[in-house]
Design a protein around this motif. Structure first.
Motif, mmCIF file in Angstrom:
data_model
loop_
_atom_site.group_PDB
_atom_site.id
_atom_site.type_symbol
_atom_site.label_atom_id
_atom_site.label_comp_id
_atom_site.label_asym_id
_atom_site.label_seq_id
_atom_site.Cartn_x
_atom_site.Cartn_y
_atom_site.Cartn_z
ATOM 1 N N VAL A 1 6.815 -73.945 84.250
ATOM 2 C CA VAL A 1 7.614 -73.185 83.295
ATOM 3 C C VAL A 1 8.488 -74.183 82.543
ATOM 4 O O VAL A 1 9.035 -75.116 83.147
ATOM 5 C CB VAL A 1 8.502 -72.163 84.049
ATOM 6 N N SER A 2 8.654 -73.993 81.253
ATOM 7 C CA SER A 2 9.557 -74.868 80.493
ATOM 8 C C SER A 2 11.009 -74.558 80.872
ATOM 9 O O SER A 2 11.326 -73.453 81.320
ATOM 10 C CB SER A 2 9.361 -74.676 78.990
ATOM 11 N N ALA A 3 11.879 -75.528 80.674
ATOM 12 C CA ALA A 3 13.306 -75.321 80.952
ATOM 13 C C ALA A 3 13.852 -74.184 80.092
ATOM 14 O O ALA A 3 14.649 -73.365 80.576
ATOM 15 C CB ALA A 3 14.087 -76.604 80.709
ATOM 16 N N GLU A 4 13.417 -74.088 78.859
ATOM 17 C CA GLU A 4 13.894 -73.034 77.965
ATOM 18 C C GLU A 4 13.469 -71.655 78.460
ATOM 19 O O GLU A 4 14.270 -70.708 78.464
ATOM 20 C CB GLU A 4 13.368 -73.262 76.540
ATOM 21 N N ASP A 5 12.191 -71.531 78.887
ATOM 22 C CA ASP A 5 11.710 -70.248 79.424
ATOM 23 C C ASP A 5 12.440 -69.884 80.714
ATOM 24 O O ASP A 5 12.777 -68.726 80.944
ATOM 25 C CB ASP A 5 10.197 -70.278 79.659
ATOM 26 N N TYR A 6 12.697 -70.882 81.554
ATOM 27 C CA TYR A 6 13.450 -70.645 82.792
ATOM 28 C C TYR A 6 14.841 -70.096 82.472
ATOM 29 O O TYR A 6 15.271 -69.082 83.047
ATOM 30 C CB TYR A 6 13.563 -71.938 83.597
ATOM 31 N N LEU A 7 15.554 -70.751 81.563
ATOM 32 C CA LEU A 7 16.916 -70.313 81.232
ATOM 33 C C LEU A 7 16.919 -68.899 80.673
ATOM 34 O O LEU A 7 17.786 -68.087 81.021
ATOM 35 C CB LEU A 7 17.564 -71.283 80.247
ATOM 36 N N GLN A 8 15.966 -68.562 79.836
ATOM 37 C CA GLN A 8 15.889 -67.209 79.283
ATOM 38 C C GLN A 8 15.598 -66.184 80.373
ATOM 39 O O GLN A 8 16.184 -65.101 80.387
ATOM 40 C CB GLN A 8 14.824 -67.136 78.180
ATOM 41 N N SER A 9 14.703 -66.504 81.286
ATOM 42 C CA SER A 9 14.351 -65.548 82.336
ATOM 43 C C SER A 9 15.515 -65.323 83.308
ATOM 44 O O SER A 9 15.652 -64.235 83.869
ATOM 45 C CB SER A 9 13.100 -65.992 83.092
ATOM 46 N N GLY B 1 11.807 -79.406 87.738
ATOM 47 C CA GLY B 1 10.785 -80.027 86.927
ATOM 48 C C GLY B 1 9.635 -79.127 86.533
ATOM 49 O O GLY B 1 8.498 -79.568 86.495
ATOM 50 N N GLY B 2 9.907 -77.859 86.279
ATOM 51 C CA GLY B 2 8.873 -76.942 85.832
ATOM 52 C C GLY B 2 8.481 -75.894 86.849
ATOM 53 O O GLY B 2 7.785 -74.936 86.527
ATOM 54 N N VAL B 3 8.912 -76.066 88.096
ATOM 55 C CA VAL B 3 8.597 -75.101 89.152
ATOM 56 C C VAL B 3 9.866 -74.320 89.478
ATOM 57 O O VAL B 3 10.943 -74.888 89.641
ATOM 58 C CB VAL B 3 8.043 -75.805 90.411
ATOM 59 N N VAL B 4 9.741 -72.999 89.581
ATOM 60 C CA VAL B 4 10.866 -72.104 89.794
ATOM 61 C C VAL B 4 10.820 -71.567 91.222
ATOM 62 O O VAL B 4 9.768 -71.127 91.693
ATOM 63 C CB VAL B 4 10.818 -70.941 88.773
ATOM 64 N N TYR B 5 11.965 -71.613 91.909
ATOM 65 C CA TYR B 5 12.071 -71.161 93.291
ATOM 66 C C TYR B 5 13.159 -70.088 93.401
ATOM 67 O O TYR B 5 14.300 -70.327 92.989
ATOM 68 C CB TYR B 5 12.448 -72.318 94.223
ATOM 69 N N ALA B 6 12.810 -68.948 93.983
ATOM 70 C CA ALA B 6 13.786 -67.874 94.182
ATOM 71 C C ALA B 6 14.766 -68.277 95.273
ATOM 72 O O ALA B 6 14.407 -68.959 96.235
ATOM 73 C CB ALA B 6 13.079 -66.580 94.561
#
Length: 186
Positions: A10-18, A30-35
């Protein structure tokens, strides 16, 4: 490696929006999102105590204490990370409309069984690379102790403090009684 085993980047921008509409917080590596999971009452009590202790002593000064809803952006060679520390102190804040802070002077993590390995390893290594960081506090609510990684001219040094002692934070011009961090634990 099968398709199911490959991480979704995931891009940093998409992460911040989500994160603006997410039901739970996520950290970004670095592109991987962890709950992130919620903490036990012991963890939440100590996190609140740390925030309140720092915030009270910083009142009227240019630096401010921030809670665990404040993301810290860490730019490492080759990738970016966003972590939610339990507390942080910021003296040079990002604009109020930003979704994160870039220049923490202090970061505090309260240990729990599920976060101990990350807080003592991966997160510590990343936080200590932040140019503005003077202090990384690892608060252990079970042992009622605080390990302080303090920046010196020779690099970071580690110091251990126990309940009943004081924690001097000279670059912030304050001192905190560690008893305040553990108030309510019995």
């Amino acid at each position: 490696m099968s398709t199911a085993d490959q991480p979704h980047f995931v891009s940093a921008e998409d992460y911040l929006q989500s994160e603006l509409t997410a039901d739970v917080k996520h950290e970004y590596l670095g592109g991987v999102v962890y709950a992130m999971s919620g903490g036990k009452n012991r963890h939440n009590l100590v996190s609140s105590n740390v925030l309140l202790s720092l915030g009270t002593r910083l009142r009227g000064r240019s630096c401010r204490a921030y809670n665990s809803d404040t993301k810290i952006r860490i730019r490492l060679p080759g990738h970016t990370r966003f972590y939610y520390p339990d507390a942080s102190v910021i003296c040079h804040p990002n604009p109020l409309d930003d979704l994160f802070q870039d220049h923490p002077v202090l970061v505090a993590e309260v240990l729990s069984g599920s976060t101990r390995r990350l807080d003592l390893g991966e997160k510590k290594d990343a936080y200590l690379q932040i140019p503005s960081l003077d202090y990384y506090l690892i608060v252990d609510p079970v042992r009622m102790s605080v390990t302080t990684h303090r920046r010196t001219e020779q690099g970071f040094v580690s110091e251990m403090g126990q309940d009943g002692q004081a924690l001097a934070l000279p670059t912030l011009g304050i001192e905190v009684a560690l008893t305040d961090f553990f108030e309510g634990l019995g």
